[in-house]
Design an enzyme around this catalytic site. Structure first.
Site, PDB file in Angstrom:
ATOM      1  N   ARG A 102     -12.161   9.579  -9.642  1.00 19.68           N
ATOM      2  CA  ARG A 102     -10.854  10.153  -9.290  1.00 19.68           C
ATOM      3  C   ARG A 102     -10.631  11.328 -10.227  1.00 19.68           C
ATOM      4  O   ARG A 102     -10.593  11.168 -11.452  1.00 19.68           O
ATOM      5  CB  ARG A 102      -9.736   9.115  -9.452  1.00 19.68           C
ATOM      6  CG  ARG A 102      -8.355   9.740  -9.447  1.00 19.68           C
ATOM      7  CD  ARG A 102      -7.245   8.740  -9.334  1.00 19.68           C
ATOM      8  NE  ARG A 102      -7.182   8.182  -7.991  1.00 19.68           N
ATOM      9  CZ  ARG A 102      -6.130   7.538  -7.493  1.00 19.68           C
ATOM     10  NH1 ARG A 102      -5.049   7.369  -8.231  1.00 19.68           N
ATOM     11  NH2 ARG A 102      -6.141   7.058  -6.271  1.00 19.68           N
ATOM     12  N   HIS A 129      -8.459  12.183   0.033  1.00 17.08           N
ATOM     13  CA  HIS A 129      -8.405  10.785  -0.419  1.00 17.08           C
ATOM     14  C   HIS A 129      -9.040   9.912   0.681  1.00 17.08           C
ATOM     15  O   HIS A 129      -8.349   9.155   1.364  1.00 17.08           O
ATOM     16  CB  HIS A 129      -6.941  10.397  -0.683  1.00 17.08           C
ATOM     17  CG  HIS A 129      -6.769   9.171  -1.518  1.00 17.08           C
ATOM     18  ND1 HIS A 129      -7.838   8.441  -2.017  1.00 17.08           N
ATOM     19  CD2 HIS A 129      -5.640   8.526  -1.962  1.00 17.08           C
ATOM     20  CE1 HIS A 129      -7.369   7.416  -2.716  1.00 17.08           C
ATOM     21  NE2 HIS A 129      -6.052   7.452  -2.698  1.00 17.08           N
ATOM     22  N   GLN A 132      -8.470   5.969   0.872  1.00 17.01           N
ATOM     23  CA  GLN A 132      -7.141   5.592   1.343  1.00 17.01           C
ATOM     24  C   GLN A 132      -7.057   5.679   2.868  1.00 17.01           C
ATOM     25  O   GLN A 132      -6.534   4.778   3.523  1.00 17.01           O
ATOM     26  CB  GLN A 132      -6.083   6.517   0.709  1.00 17.01           C
ATOM     27  CG  GLN A 132      -4.671   6.244   1.177  1.00 17.01           C
ATOM     28  CD  GLN A 132      -4.126   4.912   0.710  1.00 17.01           C
ATOM     29  OE1 GLN A 132      -4.142   4.620  -0.471  1.00 17.01           O
ATOM     30  NE2 GLN A 132      -3.629   4.089   1.631  1.00 17.01           N
ATOM     31  N   ASP A 220       4.013  10.778   2.143  1.00 16.50           N
ATOM     32  CA  ASP A 220       3.465  10.659   0.786  1.00 16.50           C
ATOM     33  C   ASP A 220       4.400  11.438  -0.146  1.00 16.50           C
ATOM     34  O   ASP A 220       5.270  12.193   0.315  1.00 16.50           O
ATOM     35  CB  ASP A 220       2.031  11.244   0.764  1.00 16.50           C
ATOM     36  CG  ASP A 220       1.361  11.164  -0.605  1.00 16.50           C
ATOM     37  OD1 ASP A 220       1.759  10.320  -1.429  1.00 16.50           O
ATOM     38  OD2 ASP A 220       0.424  11.951  -0.849  1.00 16.50           O
ATOM     39  N   CYS A 260       0.790   5.694   1.385  1.00 16.41           N
ATOM     40  CA  CYS A 260      -0.335   5.345   0.505  1.00 16.41           C
ATOM     41  C   CYS A 260       0.124   4.697  -0.790  1.00 16.41           C
ATOM     42  O   CYS A 260      -0.652   3.985  -1.435  1.00 16.41           O
ATOM     43  CB  CYS A 260      -1.184   6.577   0.229  1.00 16.41           C
ATOM     44  SG  CYS A 260      -0.251   7.939  -0.501  1.00 16.41           S
ATOM     45  N   ARG A 288      -7.030  -1.463   1.175  1.00 19.41           N
ATOM     46  CA  ARG A 288      -7.836  -0.653   0.242  1.00 19.41           C
ATOM     47  C   ARG A 288      -9.031  -1.473  -0.236  1.00 19.41           C
ATOM     48  O   ARG A 288     -10.144  -0.976  -0.343  1.00 19.41           O
ATOM     49  CB  ARG A 288      -6.997  -0.212  -0.966  1.00 19.41           C
ATOM     50  CG  ARG A 288      -5.894   0.786  -0.677  1.00 19.41           C
ATOM     51  CD  ARG A 288      -6.456   2.124  -0.208  1.00 19.41           C
ATOM     52  NE  ARG A 288      -7.402   2.693  -1.150  1.00 19.41           N
ATOM     53  CZ  ARG A 288      -7.084   3.389  -2.233  1.00 19.41           C
ATOM     54  NH1 ARG A 288      -5.817   3.626  -2.519  1.00 19.41           N
ATOM     55  NH2 ARG A 288      -8.018   3.892  -3.025  1.00 19.41           N
TER      56      ARG A 288
HETATM   57  N1  NVA Z   1      -0.789  12.750  -3.038  1.00 22.91           N
HETATM   58  C1  NVA Z   1      -0.746  11.729  -4.063  1.00 22.91           C
HETATM   59  C2  NVA Z   1      -1.491  10.521  -3.610  1.00 22.91           C
HETATM   60  C3  NVA Z   1      -1.488   9.365  -4.598  1.00 22.91           C
HETATM   61  C4  NVA Z   1      -2.263   8.194  -4.101  1.00 22.91           C
HETATM   62  C5  NVA Z   1      -1.331  12.287  -5.352  1.00 22.91           C
HETATM   63  O1  NVA Z   1      -2.364  12.950  -5.287  1.00 22.91           O
HETATM   64  O2  NVA Z   1      -0.747  12.067  -6.421  1.00 22.91           O
HETATM   65  N1   CP Z   2      -2.793   4.991  -3.042  1.00 20.76           N
HETATM   66  C1   CP Z   2      -3.468   5.076  -4.203  1.00 20.76           C
HETATM   67  O1   CP Z   2      -4.538   5.678  -4.295  1.00 20.76           O
HETATM   68  O2   CP Z   2      -2.876   4.417  -5.232  1.00 20.76           O
HETATM   69  P1   CP Z   2      -3.257   4.554  -6.784  1.00 20.76           P
HETATM   70  O3   CP Z   2      -2.931   5.954  -7.201  1.00 20.76           O
HETATM   71  O4   CP Z   2      -2.389   3.523  -7.458  1.00 20.76           O
HETATM   72  O5   CP Z   2      -4.718   4.264  -6.961  1.00 20.76           O
END
Ligand code: NVA
Ligand code: CP
Length: 302
Positions: A102, A129, A132, A220, A260, A288
């Site tokens: 990540r 993502h 997800q 989101d 998400c 997930r």
């Molecule tokens: N768009 C959000 C998704 C988190 C799972 C982010 O990137 O922070």
């Molecule tokens: N939806 C998601 O990826 O959650 P986290 O950021 O908690 O991993």
């Protein structure tokens, strides 16, 4: 399938195959049937951003598959002190059987795959993502019995989630309509991909237009990880993009709502809509685990 870097790399059939396997693994887990398909294998996990679901579900998932995880974050590893990803890739490839990462730039994930010799799984970048969205599609199939022909609507930022939902939705035969303010549209690469699907893709600045007759409504956060300094400007730009009961009244009467997570009640979604659809949203969060196990089996299995 060697890696999961982005859904753009997969065919609709490959996505469906992952979803079928995810359903099978979910059924086995629920029935208490052990499935040590990745017995003794190690998943390396790199986190350069925060995580609750991705971290916990990958770690639990690899354990349920008979393997184990090694977790690293920027703080406490040399990654945070600037060691190039090309070197990290070549080192970790000698220890582990797969890497989940990540991070910020999609180029980091692509470089990890290029320089390493083990499968790489994208656990979120600024661009996409995919894990997800596989869980999201699994959830839609579970509640609606199909994907093809359903209308998926995303209201909010043209971010990693919107990008992956556009690709995953269109590749599996869904109609996708998105509403985002000017200046917050998805990147050109995604718009060009979507343009190939003609009338199955719609983009507008008006949430009421995008949500009309939608079977699945998705939103989101307005400010993603790494964009914290833009919070004030984003709050102003996204006023009017909250998924509320009034907006939901325009969707199909049986429309489901997905998020998400983490969610900001009162911003992108009202507490009322969130709680009315909590059974769908938390099944999505559970999925997930199952969808990622399927991905790990696909890329790390023999
Ligand atoms: N768009 C959000 C998704 C988190 C799972 C982010 O990137 O922070
Ligand atoms: N939806 C998601 O990826 O959650 P986290 O950021 O908690 O991993």
């Amino acid at each position: 399938m060697k890696h999961l870097l982005k859904l753009l790399d997969l065919t609709g059939e490959e996505i469906t195959d992952i979803l079928d396997l995810a359903d099978q693994l979910k059924a086995q887990q629920k029935a208490g049937v052990e499935h040590p398909i990745l017995k003794g294998k190690c998943l390396g996990m790199i986190f350069e951003k925060s995580s609750t679901r991705t971290r916990a579900s990958f770690e639990v998932g690899i354990h349920q598959l008979g393997g184990y995880a090694v977790v690293m974050s920027s703080e406490g590893s040399q990654i945070g002190r600037g060691e190039p990803v090309q070197d990290t890739a070549r080192v970790l490839s000698r220890y582990v059987d797969g890497i989940m990462i990540r991070t910020f730039g999609q180029d980091e994930v692509e470089a990890l795959a290029e320089f390493g010799s083990v499968p790489v799984i994208n656990g979120l970048t600024d661009f996409c993502h995919p894990c997800q969205v596989l869980a999201d599609l699994q959830t839609v199939r579970e509640f609606k019995g199909k994907l093809a022909g359903l209308k998926l609507c995303f209201i909010g930022d043209g971010n990693n989630m919107m990008n992956s939902l556009i690709v995953g939705g269109l590749k599996t035969g869904m109609q996708v309509s998105v509403a985002c303010p000017r200046g917050y549209r998805p990147p050109q690469e995604i718009l060009e991909f979507a343009a190939g699907y003609g009338e199955d893709f719609q983009i507008t600045e008006t949430p009421a237009e995008a949500i009309r007759d939608a079977d699945v409504v998705y939103t989101d956060v307005w400010t993603s990880m790494g964009q914290e300094e833009e919070r004030k400007a984003r709050e102003a730009a996204f006023a009017g993009y909250c998924v509320s009961a009034e907006l939901m009244a325009l969707a199909h009467p049986d429309a489901m709502v997905l998020h998400c997570l983490p969610a900001h009640r009162g911003e992108e979604i009202t507490a009322e809509v969130f709680e009315a659809h909590a059974h769908e949203i938390f099944e999505e969060a559970e999925n997930r685990l199952h969808a990622q196990k399927a991905v790990m089996v696909k890329v790390m299995g023999d």
